[in-house]
Design an enzyme around this catalytic site. Sequence first.
Site, PDB file in Angstrom:
ATOM      1  N   HIS A   9       0.810  -1.216   0.000  1.00 36.53           N
ATOM      2  CA  HIS A   9       0.000   0.000   0.000  1.00 36.53           C
ATOM      3  C   HIS A   9       0.842   1.264   0.000  1.00 36.53           C
ATOM      4  CE1 HIS A   9       0.508  -0.869   4.385  1.00 36.53           C
ATOM      5  NE2 HIS A   9       0.555   0.440   4.525  1.00 36.53           N
ATOM      6  N   GLU A  45      -8.184   3.795   9.312  1.00 39.43           N
ATOM      7  CA  GLU A  45      -7.719   3.653   7.938  1.00 39.43           C
ATOM      8  C   GLU A  45      -8.832   3.147   7.032  1.00 39.43           C
ATOM      9  OE1 GLU A  45      -4.787   0.397   7.617  1.00 39.43           O
ATOM     10  OE2 GLU A  45      -6.480  -0.823   7.003  1.00 39.43           O
ATOM     11  N   GLN A  56      -3.958   3.437   1.085  1.00 35.20           N
ATOM     12  CA  GLN A  56      -4.376   3.448   2.493  1.00 35.20           C
ATOM     13  C   GLN A  56      -4.573   4.898   2.922  1.00 35.20           C
ATOM     14  OE1 GLN A  56      -1.313   2.654   5.551  1.00 35.20           O
ATOM     15  NE2 GLN A  56      -2.665   1.135   6.439  1.00 35.20           N
ATOM     16  N   HIS A  80       3.590   6.992   4.208  1.00 35.13           N
ATOM     17  CA  HIS A  80       4.547   5.880   4.141  1.00 35.13           C
ATOM     18  C   HIS A  80       4.217   4.954   2.983  1.00 35.13           C
ATOM     19  CE1 HIS A  80       1.357   4.099   6.797  1.00 35.13           C
ATOM     20  NE2 HIS A  80       1.651   2.970   6.169  1.00 35.13           N
ATOM     21  N   GLU A 130       7.093   0.530   5.734  1.00 36.56           N
ATOM     22  CA  GLU A 130       6.404  -0.507   6.510  1.00 36.56           C
ATOM     23  C   GLU A 130       6.621  -1.843   5.789  1.00 36.56           C
ATOM     24  OE1 GLU A 130       2.187   0.230   6.839  1.00 36.56           O
ATOM     25  OE2 GLU A 130       1.840  -1.503   8.143  1.00 36.56           O
TER      26      GLU A 130
HETATM   27  N1  CMX Z   1       7.697  10.180   6.707  1.00 35.82           N
HETATM   28  C1  CMX Z   1       8.903  10.797   6.666  1.00 35.82           C
HETATM   29  N2  CMX Z   1       9.456  11.421   7.720  1.00 35.82           N
HETATM   30  C2  CMX Z   1       8.731  11.449   8.850  1.00 35.82           C
HETATM   31  C3  CMX Z   1       7.463  10.853   8.968  1.00 35.82           C
HETATM   32  C4  CMX Z   1       6.952  10.195   7.822  1.00 35.82           C
HETATM   33  N3  CMX Z   1       5.774   9.604   7.857  1.00 35.82           N
HETATM   34  N4  CMX Z   1       6.977  11.050  10.200  1.00 35.82           N
HETATM   35  C5  CMX Z   1       7.911  11.754  10.860  1.00 35.82           C
HETATM   36  N5  CMX Z   1       8.961  11.998  10.053  1.00 35.82           N
HETATM   37  C6  CMX Z   1      10.185  12.739  10.385  1.00 35.82           C
HETATM   38  C7  CMX Z   1       9.864  14.139  10.864  1.00 35.82           C
HETATM   39  O1  CMX Z   1       9.772  15.030   9.778  1.00 35.82           O
HETATM   40  C8  CMX Z   1      11.017  14.444  11.756  1.00 35.82           C
HETATM   41  O2  CMX Z   1      12.102  14.873  11.001  1.00 35.82           O
HETATM   42  P1  CMX Z   1      13.064  16.076  11.519  1.00 35.82           P
HETATM   43  O3  CMX Z   1      13.686  15.531  12.769  1.00 35.82           O
HETATM   44  O4  CMX Z   1      14.014  16.285  10.399  1.00 35.82           O
HETATM   45  O5  CMX Z   1      12.143  17.224  11.767  1.00 35.82           O
HETATM   46  C9  CMX Z   1      11.365  13.094  12.388  1.00 35.82           C
HETATM   47  O6  CMX Z   1      10.821  12.105  11.476  1.00 35.82           O
HETATM   48  C10 CMX Z   1      10.748  12.908  13.751  1.00 35.82           C
HETATM   49  O7  CMX Z   1       9.373  13.235  13.619  1.00 35.82           O
HETATM   50  P2  CMX Z   1       8.436  13.732  14.789  1.00 35.82           P
HETATM   51  O8  CMX Z   1       7.366  14.575  14.226  1.00 35.82           O
HETATM   52  O9  CMX Z   1       9.257  14.271  15.927  1.00 35.82           O
HETATM   53  O10 CMX Z   1       7.687  12.435  15.183  1.00 35.82           O
HETATM   54  P3  CMX Z   1       8.108  11.254  16.109  1.00 35.82           P
HETATM   55  O11 CMX Z   1       9.592  11.110  16.214  1.00 35.82           O
HETATM   56  O12 CMX Z   1       7.306  11.371  17.335  1.00 35.82           O
HETATM   57  O13 CMX Z   1       7.513  10.076  15.224  1.00 35.82           O
HETATM   58  C11 CMX Z   1       7.749   8.329  13.688  1.00 35.82           C
HETATM   59  C12 CMX Z   1       7.982   9.802  13.945  1.00 35.82           C
HETATM   60  C13 CMX Z   1       8.159   8.010  12.261  1.00 35.82           C
HETATM   61  C14 CMX Z   1       8.595   7.540  14.702  1.00 35.82           C
HETATM   62  C15 CMX Z   1       6.233   8.035  13.888  1.00 35.82           C
HETATM   63  O14 CMX Z   1       5.525   8.696  12.881  1.00 35.82           O
HETATM   64  C16 CMX Z   1       5.889   6.556  13.924  1.00 35.82           C
HETATM   65  O15 CMX Z   1       6.017   5.881  14.948  1.00 35.82           O
HETATM   66  N6  CMX Z   1       5.461   5.961  12.814  1.00 35.82           N
HETATM   67  C17 CMX Z   1       5.211   4.534  12.681  1.00 35.82           C
HETATM   68  C18 CMX Z   1       3.820   4.160  13.052  1.00 35.82           C
HETATM   69  C19 CMX Z   1       2.784   4.780  12.172  1.00 35.82           C
HETATM   70  O16 CMX Z   1       3.034   5.670  11.375  1.00 35.82           O
HETATM   71  N7  CMX Z   1       1.544   4.289  12.332  1.00 35.82           N
HETATM   72  C20 CMX Z   1       0.417   4.781  11.586  1.00 35.82           C
HETATM   73  C21 CMX Z   1       0.170   3.904  10.395  1.00 35.82           C
HETATM   74  C22 CMX Z   1      -0.518   2.616  10.737  1.00 35.82           C
HETATM   75  C23 CMX Z   1      -0.540   1.638   9.587  1.00 35.82           C
HETATM   76  O17 CMX Z   1      -0.117   1.926   8.479  1.00 35.82           O
HETATM   77  O18 CMX Z   1      -1.008   0.492   9.821  1.00 35.82           O
HETATM   78 CO    CO Z   2       0.460   1.263   6.449  1.00 39.33          CO
END
Ligand code: CMX
Ligand code: CO
Length: 134
Positions: A9, A45, A56, A80, A130
């Site tokens: 996705h 979602e 998604q 993502h 992912e």
């Molecule tokens: N894509 C690219 N970069 C991302 C991002 C994304 N989706 N989300 C966050 N970032 C970047 C931010 O821009 C930031 O960068 P800088 O440090 O340069 O500013 C950095 O990562 C940290 O971001 P943050 O806003 O401080 O956010 P957190 O560290 O709290 O969280 C992340 C970031 C990736 C760990 C969090 O989004 C996460 O845990 N993601 C995985 C789980 C998820 O997304 N679940 C929802 C989807 C469920 C599914 O698909 O089933």
């Molecule tokens: Co996903």
Amino acid sequence: MSLFTEIDHVAIAVKDLDAAVAYYRDTFDCEVAHREVVERDGVEEVLLKVADSYVQLLTPIRDDSPVAKFLEKKGEGIHHVGYRVADCAEALERVKAAGHQVLDEAPRPGSRGTTVAFVHPKGALGTLIELVQE
Ligand code: CMX
Ligand code: CO
């Protein structure tokens, strides 16, 4: 051979899930294949089927959801990419062995009964990846 067998996705963060569903339906005739609240990730979602893959649409259900933070910082857009793998644990070990940062130390449940793990965007050329095992 690639560890990725298919694109599972492409996830798009949206503010209004019903409006996003209506946009894809009215403009591209996309039908909803699945809708689910994923409590652990703080998201709701909708999956729109496109051939063997999905779009998604993701929206936060809580203020502390990673998708809420994303929307606040970057606005609506691609969040993502989920790649299908035969074995999520094995793919995750490969990422870790290569020295890249992961968000999940072990595979965990995703939506629609999948097993998933996330790779940190910082170690993945700015793309949240992912790994999805069906
Ligand atoms: N894509 C690219 N970069 C991302 C991002 C994304 N989706 N989300 C966050 N970032 C970047 C931010 O821009 C930031 O960068 P800088 O440090 O340069 O500013 C950095 O990562 C940290 O971001 P943050 O806003 O401080 O956010 P957190 O560290 O709290 O969280 C992340 C970031 C990736 C760990 C969090 O989004 C996460 O845990 N993601 C995985 C789980 C998820 O997304 N679940 C929802 C989807 C469920 C599914 O698909 O089933
Ligand atoms: Co996903």
